[in-house]
Design a protein around this motif. Structure first.
Motif, PDB file in Angstrom:
ATOM      1  N   TRP A   9     -52.737 -35.038  19.821  1.00  0.00           N
ATOM      2  CA  TRP A   9     -53.101 -34.501  21.119  1.00  0.00           C
ATOM      3  C   TRP A   9     -54.479 -33.865  21.047  1.00  0.00           C
ATOM      4  O   TRP A   9     -54.845 -33.281  20.024  1.00  0.00           O
ATOM      5  CB  TRP A   9     -52.091 -33.443  21.558  1.00  0.00           C
ATOM      6  N   THR A  10     -55.214 -33.972  22.159  1.00  0.00           N
ATOM      7  CA  THR A  10     -56.503 -33.312  22.280  1.00  0.00           C
ATOM      8  C   THR A  10     -56.517 -32.460  23.537  1.00  0.00           C
ATOM      9  O   THR A  10     -55.704 -32.650  24.441  1.00  0.00           O
ATOM     10  CB  THR A  10     -57.664 -34.326  22.409  1.00  0.00           C
ATOM     11  N   LYS A  11     -57.487 -31.560  23.598  1.00  0.00           N
ATOM     12  CA  LYS A  11     -57.788 -30.906  24.866  1.00  0.00           C
ATOM     13  C   LYS A  11     -58.421 -31.966  25.761  1.00  0.00           C
ATOM     14  O   LYS A  11     -59.067 -32.897  25.269  1.00  0.00           O
ATOM     15  CB  LYS A  11     -58.769 -29.762  24.636  1.00  0.00           C
ATOM     16  N   ASP A  14     -61.918 -33.057  25.008  1.00  0.00           N
ATOM     17  CA  ASP A  14     -62.167 -33.749  23.741  1.00  0.00           C
ATOM     18  C   ASP A  14     -61.615 -35.177  23.714  1.00  0.00           C
ATOM     19  O   ASP A  14     -61.856 -35.919  22.755  1.00  0.00           O
ATOM     20  CB  ASP A  14     -61.542 -32.966  22.576  1.00  0.00           C
ATOM     21  N   TYR A  18     -62.602 -38.327  21.183  1.00  0.00           N
ATOM     22  CA  TYR A  18     -61.618 -38.794  20.203  1.00  0.00           C
ATOM     23  C   TYR A  18     -61.365 -40.298  20.369  1.00  0.00           C
ATOM     24  O   TYR A  18     -61.337 -41.040  19.390  1.00  0.00           O
ATOM     25  CB  TYR A  18     -60.317 -38.004  20.335  1.00  0.00           C
ATOM     26  N   GLN A  48     -53.090 -30.311  30.756  1.00  0.00           N
ATOM     27  CA  GLN A  48     -53.368 -29.354  29.692  1.00  0.00           C
ATOM     28  C   GLN A  48     -53.822 -30.011  28.387  1.00  0.00           C
ATOM     29  O   GLN A  48     -54.494 -29.374  27.581  1.00  0.00           O
ATOM     30  CB  GLN A  48     -52.134 -28.492  29.416  1.00  0.00           C
ATOM     31  N   GLU A  49     -53.387 -31.244  28.175  1.00  0.00           N
ATOM     32  CA  GLU A  49     -53.745 -31.957  26.949  1.00  0.00           C
ATOM     33  C   GLU A  49     -53.577 -33.452  27.170  1.00  0.00           C
ATOM     34  O   GLU A  49     -52.912 -33.888  28.101  1.00  0.00           O
ATOM     35  CB  GLU A  49     -52.907 -31.491  25.758  1.00  0.00           C
ATOM     36  N   ARG A  83     -61.075 -32.364  13.760  1.00  0.00           N
ATOM     37  CA  ARG A  83     -61.725 -31.333  14.581  1.00  0.00           C
ATOM     38  C   ARG A  83     -61.433 -31.520  16.069  1.00  0.00           C
ATOM     39  O   ARG A  83     -61.356 -30.547  16.811  1.00  0.00           O
ATOM     40  CB  ARG A  83     -63.231 -31.328  14.341  1.00  0.00           C
ATOM     41  N   SER A  86     -56.052 -31.188  18.774  1.00  0.00           N
ATOM     42  CA  SER A  86     -55.521 -29.829  18.896  1.00  0.00           C
ATOM     43  C   SER A  86     -54.164 -29.682  18.209  1.00  0.00           C
ATOM     44  O   SER A  86     -53.802 -28.599  17.779  1.00  0.00           O
ATOM     45  CB  SER A  86     -55.408 -29.425  20.365  1.00  0.00           C
ATOM     46  N   ARG A  87     -53.416 -30.782  18.117  1.00  0.00           N
ATOM     47  CA  ARG A  87     -52.164 -30.796  17.359  1.00  0.00           C
ATOM     48  C   ARG A  87     -51.823 -32.234  17.003  1.00  0.00           C
ATOM     49  O   ARG A  87     -52.329 -33.166  17.629  1.00  0.00           O
ATOM     50  CB  ARG A  87     -51.021 -30.099  18.087  1.00  0.00           C
TER      51      ARG A  87
END
Length: 104
Positions: A9-11, A14, A18, A48-49, A83, A86-87
């Motif tokens: 998962w990314t923001k 991002d 990615y 949110q993601e 980087r 996010s998870r």
């Protein structure tokens, strides 16, 4: 055939970076591994993601190990990818492919 399934998962801000990293760098490198048979890259944008699902296809578990090493359940990351994420799923899952039909 083996399908290697993994999620990250990314923001939202991002996600495009990615995806570009995957398309331009990571996936072309994996395609050069002996026994790699293809990939599905899935993306689901949420408020949110953003979730990414990557399913790589390999001819055998030995081919998976050429990519991921003997501890093949551990995900493999480029430093830049880590980087941007996010998870992540802590493990990759592997499935025997019993049938496949993808529309063109």
């Amino acid at each position: 055939m083996i399908a290697r399934h993994w999620r990250g998962w990314t923001k939202p801000e991002d996600a495009d970076a990615y995806e570009k990293l995957l398309r331009d760098t990571v996936l072309p490198e994996i395609q050069n591994i002996e026994g790699h048979k293809g990939v599905l890259l899935l993306r689901n944008d949420g408020p949110q993601e953003c979730q990414f699902v990557v399913i790589n296809f390999f001819e055998s578990l030995d081919a998976v190990k050429r990519f991921a090493g003997n501890d093949y359940r551990v995900p493999v990351f480029e430093p830049e990818a880590r980087r941007l994420l996010s998870r992540v799923d802590p493990f990759a899952n592997h499935f025997d492919v019993r049938a496949a039909h993808l529309p063109e």
